[in-house]
Design a protein around this motif. Structure first.
Motif, PDB file in Angstrom:
ATOM      1  N   THR A   2     -11.556  76.873  -1.767  1.00  0.00           N
ATOM      2  CA  THR A   2     -12.142  76.181  -2.899  1.00  0.00           C
ATOM      3  C   THR A   2     -13.462  75.549  -2.472  1.00  0.00           C
ATOM      4  OG1 THR A   2      -9.963  75.682  -3.831  1.00  0.00           O
ATOM      5  CG2 THR A   2     -11.793  74.325  -4.582  1.00  0.00           C
ATOM      6  N   ASN A   3     -14.502  75.805  -3.257  1.00  0.00           N
ATOM      7  CA  ASN A   3     -15.806  75.187  -3.028  1.00  0.00           C
ATOM      8  C   ASN A   3     -16.019  74.124  -4.091  1.00  0.00           C
ATOM      9  OD1 ASN A   3     -16.550  76.892  -0.833  1.00  0.00           O
ATOM     10  ND2 ASN A   3     -17.030  78.497  -2.305  1.00  0.00           N
ATOM     11  N   ILE A   4     -16.276  72.901  -3.670  1.00  0.00           N
ATOM     12  CA  ILE A   4     -16.442  71.779  -4.578  1.00  0.00           C
ATOM     13  C   ILE A   4     -17.889  71.311  -4.522  1.00  0.00           C
ATOM     14  CG2 ILE A   4     -15.713  69.419  -5.137  1.00  0.00           C
ATOM     15  CD1 ILE A   4     -13.082  70.073  -3.586  1.00  0.00           C
ATOM     16  N   LEU A   5     -18.502  71.141  -5.687  1.00  0.00           N
ATOM     17  CA  LEU A   5     -19.838  70.565  -5.787  1.00  0.00           C
ATOM     18  C   LEU A   5     -19.701  69.191  -6.414  1.00  0.00           C
ATOM     19  CD1 LEU A   5     -22.930  70.599  -5.664  1.00  0.00           C
ATOM     20  CD2 LEU A   5     -22.917  71.825  -7.861  1.00  0.00           C
ATOM     21  N   ILE A  25     -11.416  61.396  -7.151  1.00  0.00           N
ATOM     22  CA  ILE A  25     -11.203  62.789  -7.564  1.00  0.00           C
ATOM     23  C   ILE A  25     -11.326  63.709  -6.349  1.00  0.00           C
ATOM     24  CG2 ILE A  25     -12.140  64.702  -8.920  1.00  0.00           C
ATOM     25  CD1 ILE A  25     -13.080  62.484 -10.955  1.00  0.00           C
ATOM     26  N   LEU A  26     -12.359  63.480  -5.560  1.00  0.00           N
ATOM     27  CA  LEU A  26     -12.582  64.320  -4.380  1.00  0.00           C
ATOM     28  C   LEU A  26     -11.416  64.193  -3.401  1.00  0.00           C
ATOM     29  CD1 LEU A  26     -14.836  66.240  -3.566  1.00  0.00           C
ATOM     30  CD2 LEU A  26     -15.764  64.418  -2.154  1.00  0.00           C
ATOM     31  N   ALA A  27     -10.910  62.982  -3.209  1.00  0.00           N
ATOM     32  CA  ALA A  27      -9.772  62.788  -2.312  1.00  0.00           C
ATOM     33  C   ALA A  27      -8.552  63.552  -2.821  1.00  0.00           C
ATOM     34  CB  ALA A  27      -9.455  61.295  -2.189  1.00  0.00           C
ATOM     35  N   ARG A  28      -8.352  63.534  -4.119  1.00  0.00           N
ATOM     36  CA  ARG A  28      -7.209  64.261  -4.700  1.00  0.00           C
ATOM     37  C   ARG A  28      -7.363  65.766  -4.502  1.00  0.00           C
ATOM     38  NH1 ARG A  28      -2.844  63.925  -7.592  1.00  0.00           N
ATOM     39  NH2 ARG A  28      -2.408  65.302  -9.350  1.00  0.00           N
ATOM     40  N   THR A  30      -9.266  67.416  -2.263  1.00  0.00           N
ATOM     41  CA  THR A  30      -9.255  67.857  -0.863  1.00  0.00           C
ATOM     42  C   THR A  30      -7.875  67.676  -0.230  1.00  0.00           C
ATOM     43  OG1 THR A  30     -10.183  65.706  -0.177  1.00  0.00           O
ATOM     44  CG2 THR A  30     -11.729  67.540  -0.494  1.00  0.00           C
ATOM     45  N   ALA A  31      -7.079  66.742  -0.739  1.00  0.00           N
ATOM     46  CA  ALA A  31      -5.699  66.629  -0.249  1.00  0.00           C
ATOM     47  C   ALA A  31      -4.894  67.860  -0.656  1.00  0.00           C
ATOM     48  CB  ALA A  31      -5.045  65.364  -0.785  1.00  0.00           C
ATOM     49  N   ALA A  32      -5.156  68.357  -1.857  1.00  0.00           N
ATOM     50  CA  ALA A  32      -4.446  69.544  -2.347  1.00  0.00           C
ATOM     51  C   ALA A  32      -5.002  70.828  -1.751  1.00  0.00           C
ATOM     52  CB  ALA A  32      -4.520  69.601  -3.874  1.00  0.00           C
ATOM     53  N   HIS A  33      -6.268  70.802  -1.343  1.00  0.00           N
ATOM     54  CA  HIS A  33      -6.942  71.987  -0.784  1.00  0.00           C
ATOM     55  C   HIS A  33      -7.653  71.579   0.500  1.00  0.00           C
ATOM     56  CE1 HIS A  33      -6.243  73.956  -4.684  1.00  0.00           C
ATOM     57  NE2 HIS A  33      -6.648  72.827  -5.235  1.00  0.00           N
TER      58      HIS A  33
END
Length: 196
Positions: A2-5, A25-28, A30-33
């Motif tokens: 997954t790539n997140i911007l 949101i980012l912590a959620r 990246t914890a899942a991915h």
């Protein structure tokens, strides 16, 4: 993978509610991915506004651009490459004077380019950035999310849809002057309820 911007637009270096929510949101995500890659861009640091020189650069074929035009076009090209590479966009959206921060509007000006992120068809415009998800962290002092004076959320949803991104979730810490702790707790609960 997954790539997140992540895009932040708050002009507050500290104490920003929208940044606090994009952090959560980012912590959620990246914890899942755990293998996700994250590209972060602080729009409040500044982007050049589009102008006549920008139009001249963008509409000149890359191989024919002057060095100055190439430098101008490179900003837009970089931003478009970032959004094209992203599977998920996390956007901090503080409401300023009932609308989006100027920096976020400028970002949309750079990435909305015919032939790159949208095209025109006989049926009308068609976004080319399909299959992506966007999560918007909205914050406001006095404006209620979705109200008749909220000119920010509808604009952002429309622009994302124009680019082909129709899977859009909002979390909102809105109208905070009327109860900051309650508004923030509500928004954090919305983040925690998001599908990661």
């Amino acid at each position: 993978m997954t790539n997140i911007l992540r895009l932040d637009a708050s002009i507050k270096p500290a104490g920003s509610v929208s940044r606090r929510l994009t952090d959560r949101i980012l912590a959620r995500l990246t914890a899942a991915h755990p293998a996700a890659s994250v590209t972060s861009r602080d729009l409040a640091a500044g982007l050049p506004a589009i102008d006549a020189a920008w139009i001249g650069a963008i509409f000149t074929p890359a191989e024919a651009r002057t060095p100055e035009q190439a430098a101008i076009a490179a900003v837009s090209d970089t931003l478009i490459a970032e959004i094209k590479a992203a599977d998920v966009l996390v956007i901090g959206l503080p409401i300023y004077n009932f609308g989006t921060p100027a920096s976020l509007k400028t970002w949309f000006d750079h990435v909305a380019r015919k032939g790159e992120t949208f095209t025109y068809t006989e049926a009308g415009p068609q976004g080319l950035l399909t299959g992506k998800r966007a999560i918007i962290a909205l914050s406001s002092d006095g404006t209620r999310f979705g109200s008749e004076i909220d000119f920010a959320s509808g604009y952002v949803r429309h622009m994302l849809g124009f680019l082909g991104i129709t899977d859009v979730d909002f979390v909102a810490a809105d109208a905070m002057v009327f109860g900051p702790e309650e508004a923030l707790a509500k928004a954090e609960g919305q983040v925690d309820a998001l599908a990661a």
